[in-house]
Design an enzyme around this catalytic site. Structure first.
Site, PDB file in Angstrom:
ATOM      1  N   HIS A 124       0.817  -1.220   0.000  1.00  0.00           N
ATOM      2  CA  HIS A 124       0.000   0.000   0.000  1.00  0.00           C
ATOM      3  C   HIS A 124       0.846   1.264   0.000  1.00  0.00           C
ATOM      4  O   HIS A 124       0.366   2.332   0.388  1.00  0.00           O
ATOM      5  CB  HIS A 124      -0.983  -0.018   1.183  1.00  0.00           C
ATOM      6  CG  HIS A 124      -2.052  -1.068   1.044  1.00  0.00           C
ATOM      7  ND1 HIS A 124      -2.791  -1.548   2.105  1.00  0.00           N
ATOM      8  CD2 HIS A 124      -2.508  -1.731  -0.060  1.00  0.00           C
ATOM      9  CE1 HIS A 124      -3.650  -2.472   1.659  1.00  0.00           C
ATOM     10  NE2 HIS A 124      -3.490  -2.598   0.364  1.00  0.00           N
ATOM     11  N   CYS A 155       4.607  19.689 -13.240  1.00  0.00           N
ATOM     12  CA  CYS A 155       3.654  19.602 -14.362  1.00  0.00           C
ATOM     13  C   CYS A 155       2.386  20.404 -14.073  1.00  0.00           C
ATOM     14  O   CYS A 155       1.531  20.545 -14.951  1.00  0.00           O
ATOM     15  CB  CYS A 155       3.301  18.152 -14.688  1.00  0.00           C
ATOM     16  SG  CYS A 155       2.045  17.424 -13.607  1.00  0.00           S
ATOM     17  N   SER A 194      -6.571  -7.085   9.888  1.00  0.00           N
ATOM     18  CA  SER A 194      -7.969  -7.504   9.932  1.00  0.00           C
ATOM     19  C   SER A 194      -8.320  -8.278   8.674  1.00  0.00           C
ATOM     20  O   SER A 194      -9.417  -8.828   8.577  1.00  0.00           O
ATOM     21  CB  SER A 194      -8.892  -6.286  10.067  1.00  0.00           C
ATOM     22  OG  SER A 194      -8.726  -5.431   8.952  1.00  0.00           O
ATOM     23  N   GLU A 220      -7.068 -10.168  18.398  1.00  0.00           N
ATOM     24  CA  GLU A 220      -8.433 -10.727  18.377  1.00  0.00           C
ATOM     25  C   GLU A 220      -8.439 -12.057  17.648  1.00  0.00           C
ATOM     26  O   GLU A 220      -7.791 -12.196  16.601  1.00  0.00           O
ATOM     27  CB  GLU A 220      -9.371  -9.766  17.648  1.00  0.00           C
ATOM     28  CG  GLU A 220      -9.762  -8.584  18.510  1.00  0.00           C
ATOM     29  CD  GLU A 220     -10.625  -7.587  17.770  1.00  0.00           C
ATOM     30  OE1 GLU A 220     -11.267  -7.961  16.774  1.00  0.00           O
ATOM     31  OE2 GLU A 220     -10.614  -6.421  18.193  1.00  0.00           O
ATOM     32  N   ALA A 236       1.246  -8.627  19.336  1.00  0.00           N
ATOM     33  CA  ALA A 236       2.378  -9.146  18.556  1.00  0.00           C
ATOM     34  C   ALA A 236       3.716  -8.897  19.257  1.00  0.00           C
ATOM     35  O   ALA A 236       4.621  -9.730  19.190  1.00  0.00           O
ATOM     36  CB  ALA A 236       2.374  -8.504  17.170  1.00  0.00           C
TER      37      ALA A 236
HETATM   38  C1  BJW Z   1      -2.970  -6.307  16.731  1.00  0.00           C
HETATM   39  C2  BJW Z   1      -2.412  -5.446  17.646  1.00  0.00           C
HETATM   40  C3  BJW Z   1      -1.263  -5.891  18.255  1.00  0.00           C
HETATM   41  C4  BJW Z   1      -4.105  -4.472  16.907  1.00  0.00           C
HETATM   42  N1  BJW Z   1      -0.774  -7.093  17.970  1.00  0.00           N
HETATM   43  N2  BJW Z   1      -2.482  -7.500  16.452  1.00  0.00           N
HETATM   44  C5  BJW Z   1     -16.125  -5.079  -1.486  1.00  0.00           C
HETATM   45  C6  BJW Z   1     -15.562  -6.355  -1.375  1.00  0.00           C
HETATM   46  C7  BJW Z   1     -14.204  -6.570  -1.653  1.00  0.00           C
HETATM   47  C8  BJW Z   1     -13.389  -5.531  -2.061  1.00  0.00           C
HETATM   48  C9  BJW Z   1     -13.963  -4.272  -2.172  1.00  0.00           C
HETATM   49  C10 BJW Z   1     -15.300  -4.054  -1.892  1.00  0.00           C
HETATM   50  N3  BJW Z   1     -15.541  -2.712  -2.070  1.00  0.00           N
HETATM   51  C11 BJW Z   1     -14.396  -2.105  -2.441  1.00  0.00           C
HETATM   52  C12 BJW Z   1     -13.424  -3.048  -2.501  1.00  0.00           C
HETATM   53  C13 BJW Z   1     -12.008  -2.846  -2.857  1.00  0.00           C
HETATM   54  C14 BJW Z   1     -11.215  -2.217  -1.733  1.00  0.00           C
HETATM   55  C15 BJW Z   1     -11.447  -3.040  -0.466  1.00  0.00           C
HETATM   56  O1  BJW Z   1     -10.849  -4.057  -0.234  1.00  0.00           O
HETATM   57  N4  BJW Z   1     -12.321  -2.532   0.410  1.00  0.00           N
HETATM   58  C16 BJW Z   1     -12.674  -3.257   1.641  1.00  0.00           C
HETATM   59  C17 BJW Z   1     -12.525  -2.326   2.844  1.00  0.00           C
HETATM   60  C18 BJW Z   1     -14.077  -3.775   1.494  1.00  0.00           C
HETATM   61  N5  BJW Z   1      -9.809  -2.280  -2.144  1.00  0.00           N
HETATM   62  C19 BJW Z   1      -9.262  -1.308  -2.858  1.00  0.00           C
HETATM   63  O2  BJW Z   1      -9.875  -0.295  -3.164  1.00  0.00           O
HETATM   64  C20 BJW Z   1      -7.826  -1.538  -3.294  1.00  0.00           C
HETATM   65  N6  BJW Z   1      -7.679  -1.308  -4.676  1.00  0.00           N
HETATM   66  C21 BJW Z   1      -8.403  -1.977  -5.598  1.00  0.00           C
HETATM   67  O3  BJW Z   1      -9.191  -2.857  -5.312  1.00  0.00           O
HETATM   68  O4  BJW Z   1      -8.117  -1.577  -6.867  1.00  0.00           O
HETATM   69  C22 BJW Z   1      -8.832  -2.134  -7.961  1.00  0.00           C
HETATM   70  C23 BJW Z   1      -8.192  -1.595  -9.214  1.00  0.00           C
HETATM   71  C24 BJW Z   1      -7.570  -2.455 -10.093  1.00  0.00           C
HETATM   72  C25 BJW Z   1      -6.970  -1.948 -11.247  1.00  0.00           C
HETATM   73  C26 BJW Z   1      -6.988  -0.581 -11.491  1.00  0.00           C
HETATM   74  C27 BJW Z   1      -7.584   0.285 -10.603  1.00  0.00           C
HETATM   75  C28 BJW Z   1      -8.192  -0.226  -9.442  1.00  0.00           C
HETATM   76  C29 BJW Z   1      -6.892  -0.550  -2.609  1.00  0.00           C
HETATM   77  C30 BJW Z   1      -6.896  -0.692  -1.128  1.00  0.00           C
HETATM   78  C31 BJW Z   1      -6.057   0.424  -0.514  1.00  0.00           C
HETATM   79  C32 BJW Z   1      -6.092   0.395   1.004  1.00  0.00           C
HETATM   80  N7  BJW Z   1      -5.543   1.609   1.511  1.00  0.00           N
HETATM   81  C33 BJW Z   1      -5.411   1.768   2.957  1.00  0.00           C
HETATM   82  C34 BJW Z   1      -4.918   3.208   3.219  1.00  0.00           C
HETATM   83  C35 BJW Z   1      -3.440   3.349   2.836  1.00  0.00           C
HETATM   84  C36 BJW Z   1      -2.972   4.747   2.978  1.00  0.00           C
HETATM   85  C37 BJW Z   1      -3.017   5.246   4.389  1.00  0.00           C
HETATM   86  O5  BJW Z   1      -2.322   4.709   5.271  1.00  0.00           O
HETATM   87  O6  BJW Z   1      -3.738   6.203   4.638  1.00  0.00           O
HETATM   88  O7  BJW Z   1      -4.489   0.787   3.456  1.00  0.00           O
HETATM   89  S1  BJW Z   1      -6.901   1.433   3.866  1.00  0.00           S
HETATM   90  C38 BJW Z   1      -6.097   0.677   5.250  1.00  0.00           C
HETATM   91  O8  BJW Z   1      -6.488  -0.716   5.319  1.00  0.00           O
HETATM   92  C39 BJW Z   1      -4.603   0.675   4.900  1.00  0.00           C
HETATM   93  C40 BJW Z   1      -4.186  -0.679   5.390  1.00  0.00           C
HETATM   94  O9  BJW Z   1      -2.969  -1.073   4.781  1.00  0.00           O
HETATM   95  C41 BJW Z   1      -5.357  -1.538   5.027  1.00  0.00           C
HETATM   96  C42 BJW Z   1      -5.440  -2.835   5.809  1.00  0.00           C
HETATM   97  O10 BJW Z   1      -5.660  -2.595   7.153  1.00  0.00           O
HETATM   98  P1  BJW Z   1      -4.928  -3.490   8.251  1.00  0.00           P
HETATM   99  O11 BJW Z   1      -3.483  -3.344   8.140  1.00  0.00           O
HETATM  100  O12 BJW Z   1      -5.468  -4.860   8.202  1.00  0.00           O
HETATM  101  O13 BJW Z   1      -5.354  -2.734   9.595  1.00  0.00           O
HETATM  102  P2  BJW Z   1      -6.701  -2.866  10.454  1.00  0.00           P
HETATM  103  O14 BJW Z   1      -6.775  -1.675  11.328  1.00  0.00           O
HETATM  104  O15 BJW Z   1      -7.860  -3.158   9.598  1.00  0.00           O
HETATM  105  O16 BJW Z   1      -6.457  -4.154  11.359  1.00  0.00           O
HETATM  106  C43 BJW Z   1      -5.506  -4.151  12.399  1.00  0.00           C
HETATM  107  C44 BJW Z   1      -5.517  -5.535  13.015  1.00  0.00           C
HETATM  108  O17 BJW Z   1      -4.469  -5.606  13.956  1.00  0.00           O
HETATM  109  C45 BJW Z   1      -6.815  -5.892  13.746  1.00  0.00           C
HETATM  110  O18 BJW Z   1      -7.212  -7.197  13.332  1.00  0.00           O
HETATM  111  C46 BJW Z   1      -6.416  -5.896  15.222  1.00  0.00           C
HETATM  112  O19 BJW Z   1      -7.123  -6.879  15.970  1.00  0.00           O
HETATM  113  C47 BJW Z   1      -4.959  -6.211  15.146  1.00  0.00           C
HETATM  114  N8  BJW Z   1      -4.129  -5.661  16.211  1.00  0.00           N
HETATM  115  N9  BJW Z   1      -3.203  -4.298  17.693  1.00  0.00           N
HETATM  116  C48 BJW Z   1      -1.446  -7.875  17.041  1.00  0.00           C
HETATM  117  N10 BJW Z   1      -0.661  -5.123  19.191  1.00  0.00           N
HETATM  118 ZN    ZN Z   2       3.375  15.954 -12.381  1.00  0.00          ZN
END
Ligand code: BJW
Ligand code: ZN
Length: 247
Positions: A124, A155, A194, A220, A236
């Site tokens: 990401h 640009c 998650s 969790e 973790a």
């Molecule tokens: C601990 C702990 C400790 C806590 N020890 N554990 C419907 C169905 C399926 C897909 C889609 C849908 N509608 C839309 C979509 C697509 C969408 C998607 O998946 N959405 C879902 C939310 C439904 N995906 C996209 O849009 C992606 N792109 C795409 O699909 O493109 C298609 C395409 C193709 C070709 C051309 C053009 C387009 C892009 C996804 C981008 C995600 N971006 C983010 C923001 C990044 C920038 C920023 O930082 O601001 O990425 S969103 C956010 O979520 C971030 C993370 O990397 C990502 C994942 O989250 P993560 O890391 O899992 O964190 P949490 O908070 O969710 O979980 C933390 C976990 O840790 C929890 O389980 C806790 O229990 C645990 N925890 N403390 C151990 N101490």
């Molecule tokens: Zn540019």
């Protein structure tokens, strides 16, 4: 729990091609907010609207707000240090580390251990760089402590953080490499995600479907069970060093 840690460590020790797959929970104990952890009162998506801050539509509507929000997060990251979970991953030499995180804490831990941190694949993107929102190809490194306010690319379009917003494609070469590593992996250590965001979370499905061992470390319980899945529930930063001691 002890017997599960022993079982997981045994699997890690036996793995020929291990990979890690991490999310925001990996960096939570370093003071970096998660996105959707229900136990985290500072979880980003509990307090901010992802559509306004992490999408092209949101950026076009209010680019200065989006940049300021990212710059606040950059300041927090500037003062953060790797925790024991990062250090444990760093100690697993020869692994490929696939991460959804946009911070550099895992690289820092790997570098501090004297190893090469190019084994970290950021699905990401990164907070340490900006690029042109028009896609002209211009990029700039960003000083986390002094990130610039909204500014234009040469640009004429706006510069933006090099992170992947909703609806945007993941960096193609990074995703290809992560897919390749996952398809060849016989073990995946999943830490602090998650697993709700695709296509990244699909890598866990690929590893599971091909019969690789999957070890999940999360505060969790996911409830997912399977012959090849070992779930270690807890922070973790506490569980990972226990794992390392047993490997
Ligand atoms: C601990 C702990 C400790 C806590 N020890 N554990 C419907 C169905 C399926 C897909 C889609 C849908 N509608 C839309 C979509 C697509 C969408 C998607 O998946 N959405 C879902 C939310 C439904 N995906 C996209 O849009 C992606 N792109 C795409 O699909 O493109 C298609 C395409 C193709 C070709 C051309 C053009 C387009 C892009 C996804 C981008 C995600 N971006 C983010 C923001 C990044 C920038 C920023 O930082 O601001 O990425 S969103 C956010 O979520 C971030 C993370 O990397 C990502 C994942 O989250 P993560 O890391 O899992 O964190 P949490 O908070 O969710 O979980 C933390 C976990 O840790 C929890 O389980 C806790 O229990 C645990 N925890 N403390 C151990 N101490
Ligand atoms: Zn540019």
């Amino acid at each position: 729990m002890d017997h599960l840690i022993a079982l997981a460590a045994e699997k890690i020790a036996a793995a020929a091609h291990p990979v890690s797959f991490s999310g925001a929970g990996l960096s939570a104990e370093s003071g970096i907010a998660t996105f959707r952890d229900s136990a985290d009162k500072d979880a980003l998506w509990a307090n901010f609207d992802p559509q306004k801050l992490a999408s092209q539509e949101g950026f076009i509507a209010n680019p200065a707000l989006v940049i300021e929000w990212y710059n606040q997060r950059r300041k927090t990251l500037a003062d953060a240090v790797p925790n024991m979970a990062h250090h444990t991953l760093a100690a697993f030499r020869g692994w490929t580390h696939i991460t959804q995180n946009v911070d550099n804490l895992l690289e820092t831990a790997i570098q501090e251990s004297g190893a090469d941190s190019s084994t970290v694949l950021h699905l990401h993107g990164t907070l340490l760089e900006d690029h042109c929102n028009a896609g002209c190809g211009y990029t700039e490194k960003v000083d986390l402590k002094a990130a610039p306010s909204l500014r234009r690319c040469r640009c004429g379009d706006y510069m933006r953080p090099s992170v992947v917003w909703f609806g945007e494609a993941l960096p193609e070469l990074v995703m290809q490499s992560a897919l390749h590593q996952t398809e060849n992996a016989d073990l995946m250590l999943v830490v602090g995600t998650s697993a709700q965001v695709y296509p990244a979370a699909g890598l866990i499905d690929i590893a599971t479907d091909k019969g690789a061992d999957v070890i999940v470390v999360n505060t969790e319980a996911s409830g997912v069970t399977g012959a090849n899945i070992v779930e270690l529930v807890g922070p973790a930063g506490e569980i990972m060093p226990q794992l390392l001691r047993r490997v």
